[in-house]
Design a protein around this motif. Structure first.
Motif, PDB file in Angstrom:
ATOM      1  N   ILE A   1       0.828  -1.205   0.000  1.00 22.69           N
ATOM      2  CA  ILE A   1       0.000   0.000   0.000  1.00 22.69           C
ATOM      3  C   ILE A   1       0.861   1.252   0.000  1.00 22.69           C
ATOM      4  CG2 ILE A   1      -1.725   1.309   1.319  1.00 22.69           C
ATOM      5  CD1 ILE A   1      -2.678  -1.382   2.486  1.00 22.69           C
ATOM      6  N   LEU A   2       0.532   2.179  -0.901  1.00 21.53           N
ATOM      7  CA  LEU A   2       1.120   3.520  -0.900  1.00 21.53           C
ATOM      8  C   LEU A   2       0.062   4.507  -0.428  1.00 21.53           C
ATOM      9  CD1 LEU A   2       3.188   3.960  -4.205  1.00 21.53           C
ATOM     10  CD2 LEU A   2       4.063   3.736  -1.879  1.00 21.53           C
ATOM     11  N   ILE A   3       0.447   5.395   0.477  1.00 23.65           N
ATOM     12  CA  ILE A   3      -0.456   6.451   0.946  1.00 23.65           C
ATOM     13  C   ILE A   3       0.068   7.768   0.411  1.00 23.65           C
ATOM     14  CG2 ILE A   3      -1.479   7.571   2.949  1.00 23.65           C
ATOM     15  CD1 ILE A   3      -0.842   4.928   4.489  1.00 23.65           C
ATOM     16  N   SER A   4      -0.747   8.434  -0.398  1.00 29.63           N
ATOM     17  CA  SER A   4      -0.323   9.640  -1.115  1.00 29.63           C
ATOM     18  C   SER A   4      -1.114  10.845  -0.616  1.00 29.63           C
ATOM     19  CB  SER A   4      -0.551   9.426  -2.618  1.00 29.63           C
ATOM     20  OG  SER A   4      -0.469  10.640  -3.322  1.00 29.63           O
ATOM     21  N   GLY A   5      -0.463  12.003  -0.565  1.00 28.85           N
ATOM     22  CA  GLY A   5      -1.156  13.215  -0.150  1.00 28.85           C
ATOM     23  C   GLY A   5      -0.190  14.355   0.069  1.00 28.85           C
ATOM     24  N   GLY A   6      -0.722  15.517   0.372  1.00 25.89           N
ATOM     25  CA  GLY A   6       0.097  16.692   0.615  1.00 25.89           C
ATOM     26  C   GLY A   6       0.590  16.753   2.045  1.00 25.89           C
ATOM     27  N   THR A   7       1.388  17.782   2.342  1.00 25.36           N
ATOM     28  CA  THR A   7       1.895  17.987   3.692  1.00 25.36           C
ATOM     29  C   THR A   7       0.735  18.237   4.660  1.00 25.36           C
ATOM     30  OG1 THR A   7       3.915  18.964   2.804  1.00 25.36           O
ATOM     31  CG2 THR A   7       3.408  19.414   5.107  1.00 25.36           C
ATOM     32  N   GLY A   8       0.739  17.517   5.773  1.00 28.35           N
ATOM     33  CA  GLY A   8      -0.286  17.713   6.785  1.00 28.35           C
ATOM     34  C   GLY A   8      -1.643  17.143   6.435  1.00 28.35           C
ATOM     35  N   SER A   9      -1.696  16.271   5.428  1.00 27.11           N
ATOM     36  CA  SER A   9      -2.993  15.709   5.024  1.00 27.11           C
ATOM     37  C   SER A   9      -3.403  14.518   5.872  1.00 27.11           C
ATOM     38  CB  SER A   9      -2.954  15.308   3.542  1.00 27.11           C
ATOM     39  OG  SER A   9      -1.925  14.358   3.312  1.00 27.11           O
ATOM     40  N   GLY A  10      -2.465  13.936   6.624  1.00 27.15           N
ATOM     41  CA  GLY A  10      -2.796  12.797   7.486  1.00 27.15           C
ATOM     42  C   GLY A  10      -2.232  11.476   7.011  1.00 27.15           C
ATOM     43  N   LYS A  11      -1.153  11.519   6.244  1.00 30.77           N
ATOM     44  CA  LYS A  11      -0.575  10.276   5.711  1.00 30.77           C
ATOM     45  C   LYS A  11      -0.038   9.373   6.821  1.00 30.77           C
ATOM     46  CE  LYS A  11       2.389  12.381   3.039  1.00 30.77           C
ATOM     47  NZ  LYS A  11       2.036  13.781   3.414  1.00 30.77           N
ATOM     48  N   THR A  12       0.710   9.957   7.753  1.00 25.31           N
ATOM     49  CA  THR A  12       1.272   9.155   8.846  1.00 25.31           C
ATOM     50  C   THR A  12       0.173   8.625   9.752  1.00 25.31           C
ATOM     51  OG1 THR A  12       3.297  10.470   8.761  1.00 25.31           O
ATOM     52  CG2 THR A  12       2.938   9.160  10.734  1.00 25.31           C
ATOM     53  N   THR A  13      -0.862   9.425   9.980  1.00 25.45           N
ATOM     54  CA  THR A  13      -2.004   8.965  10.778  1.00 25.45           C
ATOM     55  C   THR A  13      -2.647   7.741  10.134  1.00 25.45           C
ATOM     56  OG1 THR A  13      -2.443  11.215  11.577  1.00 25.45           O
ATOM     57  CG2 THR A  13      -4.264   9.644  11.699  1.00 25.45           C
ATOM     58  N   MET A  14      -2.824   7.788   8.816  1.00 26.77           N
ATOM     59  CA  MET A  14      -3.400   6.648   8.097  1.00 26.77           C
ATOM     60  C   MET A  14      -2.484   5.428   8.174  1.00 26.77           C
ATOM     61  SD  MET A  14      -5.725   5.196   6.280  1.00 26.77           S
ATOM     62  CE  MET A  14      -6.834   6.489   5.704  1.00 26.77           C
ATOM     63  N   LEU A  15      -1.189   5.655   8.037  1.00 25.96           N
ATOM     64  CA  LEU A  15      -0.235   4.548   8.109  1.00 25.96           C
ATOM     65  C   LEU A  15      -0.288   3.885   9.485  1.00 25.96           C
ATOM     66  CD1 LEU A  15       1.877   3.048   6.471  1.00 25.96           C
ATOM     67  CD2 LEU A  15       3.576   4.727   7.191  1.00 25.96           C
ATOM     68  N   ASN A  16      -0.348   4.689  10.534  1.00 24.13           N
ATOM     69  CA  ASN A  16      -0.480   4.144  11.882  1.00 24.13           C
ATOM     70  C   ASN A  16      -1.769   3.340  12.033  1.00 24.13           C
ATOM     71  OD1 ASN A  16       1.718   4.700  13.692  1.00 24.13           O
ATOM     72  ND2 ASN A  16       1.235   6.863  13.550  1.00 24.13           N
ATOM     73  N   ALA A  17      -2.869   3.877  11.472  1.00 22.19           N
ATOM     74  CA  ALA A  17      -4.163   3.201  11.578  1.00 22.19           C
ATOM     75  C   ALA A  17      -4.141   1.856  10.851  1.00 22.19           C
ATOM     76  CB  ALA A  17      -5.269   4.091  11.017  1.00 22.19           C
ATOM     77  N   LEU A  18      -3.564   1.816   9.659  1.00 17.91           N
ATOM     78  CA  LEU A  18      -3.503   0.565   8.896  1.00 17.91           C
ATOM     79  C   LEU A  18      -2.622  -0.474   9.585  1.00 17.91           C
ATOM     80  CD1 LEU A  18      -3.137   1.848   5.210  1.00 17.91           C
ATOM     81  CD2 LEU A  18      -5.140   0.797   6.249  1.00 17.91           C
ATOM     82  N   SER A  19      -1.561  -0.010  10.225  1.00 15.94           N
ATOM     83  CA  SER A  19      -0.618  -0.948  10.848  1.00 15.94           C
ATOM     84  C   SER A  19      -1.259  -1.743  11.983  1.00 15.94           C
ATOM     85  CB  SER A  19       0.599  -0.185  11.376  1.00 15.94           C
ATOM     86  OG  SER A  19       0.258   0.604  12.510  1.00 15.94           O
ATOM     87  N   GLN A  20      -2.381  -1.257  12.514  1.00 18.73           N
ATOM     88  CA  GLN A  20      -3.031  -1.959  13.612  1.00 18.73           C
ATOM     89  C   GLN A  20      -3.622  -3.301  13.180  1.00 18.73           C
ATOM     90  OE1 GLN A  20      -5.833   0.745  15.470  1.00 18.73           O
ATOM     91  NE2 GLN A  20      -4.323   2.388  15.581  1.00 18.73           N
ATOM     92  N   PHE A  21      -3.725  -3.520  11.866  1.00 19.20           N
ATOM     93  CA  PHE A  21      -4.316  -4.766  11.365  1.00 19.20           C
ATOM     94  C   PHE A  21      -3.256  -5.760  10.895  1.00 19.20           C
ATOM     95  CE2 PHE A  21      -7.460  -1.409  10.919  1.00 19.20           C
ATOM     96  CZ  PHE A  21      -8.507  -1.958  11.632  1.00 19.20           C
ATOM     97  N   ILE A  22      -1.998  -5.462  11.197  1.00 20.36           N
ATOM     98  CA  ILE A  22      -0.930  -6.412  10.893  1.00 20.36           C
ATOM     99  C   ILE A  22      -0.898  -7.471  11.992  1.00 20.36           C
ATOM    100  CG2 ILE A  22       1.561  -6.680  10.596  1.00 20.36           C
ATOM    101  CD1 ILE A  22       1.646  -3.810   9.550  1.00 20.36           C
ATOM    102  N   SER A  23      -0.687  -8.702  11.610  1.00 19.22           N
ATOM    103  CA  SER A  23      -0.681  -9.807  12.568  1.00 19.22           C
ATOM    104  C   SER A  23       0.460  -9.656  13.579  1.00 19.22           C
ATOM    105  CB  SER A  23      -0.532 -11.137  11.826  1.00 19.22           C
ATOM    106  OG  SER A  23      -0.273 -12.192  12.733  1.00 19.22           O
ATOM    107  N   ASP A  24       0.195 -10.068  14.819  1.00 20.97           N
ATOM    108  CA  ASP A  24       1.218 -10.040  15.861  1.00 20.97           C
ATOM    109  C   ASP A  24       2.344 -11.038  15.586  1.00 20.97           C
ATOM    110  OD1 ASP A  24      -0.191  -8.122  17.187  1.00 20.97           O
ATOM    111  OD2 ASP A  24      -0.987  -9.439  18.751  1.00 20.97           O
ATOM    112  N   LYS A  25       2.106 -11.971  14.670  1.00 22.49           N
ATOM    113  CA  LYS A  25       3.112 -13.000  14.385  1.00 22.49           C
ATOM    114  C   LYS A  25       4.152 -12.538  13.362  1.00 22.49           C
ATOM    115  CE  LYS A  25      -0.178 -16.725  15.325  1.00 22.49           C
ATOM    116  NZ  LYS A  25      -0.900 -17.908  14.779  1.00 22.49           N
TER     117      LYS A  25
END
Length: 427
Positions: free
Chosen positions: A199-223
Motif C-alpha cells: 500500500i502507498l499512501i499519497s497526499g500533501g503535507t499535513g494531510s494525514g498520511k502518517t495517521t493513516m499509516l499508523n491506523a492501517l498498521s493496527q491490522f498487521i498480525s502479531d506474528k
C-alpha cells in the motif's frame, strides 16, 4: 501590562547572567521555580518596581520555561488542540488547530532568544545548528518532529516548524467518526492490510498520511516481524515484533551519514515479514519496490503527490534517482507488480482531512499503467451554510481481475469484502 516586557527583559538578563547552566540542568522544575521566585522578588524590591503578584508569577513561569523548556513555545507544546507550530521569526508565530492556521499570541524577546532556543532544541537530540550547518531535522523527546532553518539561509530570521506528536493513536473507526472515510472504506482498508497488500499512501503535507499509516498498521498480525524506517520516528506500532530504524545526518566532519536507502538495503538482511518506510522521497524507492517484489508483501509507505497516478509517476522518478540504466518500461513493470493499492488523502479548505480515493493498480496495457478507482469522495458543490465541505463516498465495485479480491479469497475474507461493497453501493 504596560512596560512589563521591558521589565521582564531587564530581570531576565540579570538572572541569566548569575545562573550556572550546569546547576540549572540538575534542578527539578519545582525547585527551580522556588529559586526563580525568590530571585524575581528580590530584584523587584531592589528596583522598587510596582508589579502585581500575577505578573511576577508570569515572569517566573516564563523564565522556567526558557531555562528547562522551550521558552515561549512551551505553552503551545502543552496545548493538545494544536497540531503544528510554525515560527517565521521572533514576532511571527502561527499554529494549526483543527486543520486551520491562525496567528498565535506568542512572541520572542528578540532574534537572539529564538536562535538560542533553536540551538537548544537541536542539541537536546544530538543535532547541531549553526552557520556551517544552518538546517536541522530532528525528533523531540516527546516524539514531535521539528525542522530548523537559521540565518543566513533564513533571510528574515530563524524558522522553526514543529509537527506535534499526538499522544493518542487514531484508528480507522475514529477516522470514520471524523468523516475522513466511510465505514465501508475502513472495512476495505482493514482487509487490504490483513491480506498483505502493498500500500502507498499519497497526499500533501499535513494531510494525514502518517495517521493513516499508523491506523492501517493496527491490522498487521502479531506474528509478523516488521521493520520500520523513518527520517524522524513517528510510527507507533502496537505489535510485539517491531524493529525501528531511523536515519542519521552527517556529523561535524561530514561523516556518519545513514540514509533511508542504506536502511532499506540493511533491513532486507534482518528477516522482515513487512517493511514500512515512513516516507519515500528518493532512491530508497527502488529498494522498497524490490522488497515488495521479493516476498515482503504487505509493505507500506507514504509519499507526496496530488493523485494516485501522480503518486506512481513520483515513484518512477525516485527509481530513476537510484538507477539510470533501467528502461522506463522495466521501471513501470516493477512498480505495477509491486504496488497494489494507492490511498489518496487531502486536507480540504475547511481544514478537514478526507480519503479522496482508494485506487487499485491493475497492470500494464502497452506503456500505460491501468488503475481502477474502488472508492472516491464525491463533494457536494453547493456551498454549505457553515463552510464545511460535504459530499458522499461512492464506489463502482471491484474489477474481475482485482488482486484485492484474490487475496481476500486466499485469507478467507471474501465475504467481508463483498459485504463492504454491497453496503457501499447502497449509499
Amino acid at each position: 501590562m504596560i512596560g512589563a516586557k521591558e521589565v521582564y527583559v531587564k530581570i531576565r538578563r540579570q538572572i541569566f547572567d548569575a545562573l550556572d547552566p550546569e546547576v540549572v540542568s540538575e534542578v527539578s522544575r519545582p525547585d527551580l521555580v522556588k529559586q526563580l521566585q525568590s530571585a524575581v522578588d528580590l530584584l523587584i524590591q531592589r528596583e522598587q518596581l510596582a508589579l502585581s503578584k500575577l505578573v511576577q508569577q508570569e515572569f517566573v513561569n516564563l523564565l522556567a520555561d526558557e531555562l528547562i523548556g522551550l521558552g515561549p513555545l512551551q505553552n503551545l507544546m502543552d496545548d493538545e488542540s494544536i497540531s503544528d507550530i510554525m515560527i517565521n521569526g521572533a514576532d511571527s508565530v502561527y499554529i494549526e488547530r483543527n486543520g486551520l492556521v491562525e496567528k498565535a499570541q506568542v512572541t520572542f524577546i528578540d532574534e537572539n532568544q529564538l536562535l538560542e532556543i533553536a540551538k537548544r532544541i537541536a542539541s537536546r537530540v544530538g543535532r547541531r545548528v549553526d552557520s556551517s550547518s544552518p538546517t536541522c531535522d530532528a525528533r523531540l523527546q516527546d516524539g514531535s518532529r521539528v525542522n530548523i532553518v537559521i540565518p543566513p539561509i533564513a533571510i528574515d530570521g530563524t524558522l522553526i516548524s514543529i509537527r506535534k506528536f499526538k499522544k493518542q493513536s487514531i484508528d480507522l473507526q475514529k477516522l470514520c467518526e471524523y468523516g475522513a472515510m466511510s465505514p465501508e472504506m475502513a472495512q476495505l482498508l482493514m482487509i487490504a492490510a490483513r491480506c498483505r497488500l502493498n500500500i502507498l499512501i499519497s497526499g500533501g503535507t499535513g494531510s494525514g498520511k502518517t495517521t493513516m499509516l499508523n491506523a492501517l498498521s493496527q491490522f498487521i498480525s502479531d506474528k509478523e516481524r516488521i521493520i520500520t524506517i523513518e527520517d524522524a520516528a513517528e510510527l507507533r506500532l502496537q505489535q510485539p515484533h517491531v524493529a525501528r530504524l531511523e536515519t542519521r545526518t552527517a556529523g561535524i566532519e561530514n561523516t556518519g551519514l545513514v540514509t533511508q536507502r542504506d536502511l532499506v538495503i540493511n533491513s532486507l538482511r534482518m528477516r522482515p515479514d513487512r517493511i514500512i518506510v515512513g516516507e519515500c522521497r528518493g532512491p530508497e524507492a527502488f529498494e522498497m519496490l524490490q522488497a515488495m517484489n521479493t516476498g515482503h508483501d504487505g509493505s507500506m509507505s507514504t509519499l507526496h503527490a496530488n493523485t494516485p497516478r501522480d503518486a506512481l509517476a513520483r515513484v518512477e522518478a525516485m527509481v530513476m534517482m537510484a538507477t539510470n540504466n533501467l528502461p522506463l518500461e522495466a521501471i513501470r513493470r516493477t512498480i505495477v507488480s509491486a504496488v497494489d493499492i494507492v490511498i489518496q488523502i487531502s486536507r480540504l479548505h475547511d481544514g478537514s482531512r478526507k480519503v479522496m480515493s482508494i485506487t487499485e493498480v491493475i497492470g500494464l496495457e502497452g506503456a500505460n499503467v491501468v488503475m481502477e478507482e474502488i472508492f472516491r469522495f464525491q463533494p457536494n458543490h453547493q456551498q454549505s451554510d457553515d463552510g464545511k465541505v460535504r459530499g458522499s463516498f461512492i464506489t463502482a465495485g471491484l474489477m474481475q481481475r482485482s488482486v484485492l479480491m484474490e487475496k481476500a479469497r486466499f485469507f478467507g475474507l471474501e465475504d467481508k469484502l463483498s459485504a463492504a461493497f454491497r453496503a457501499g453501493e447502497s449509499v
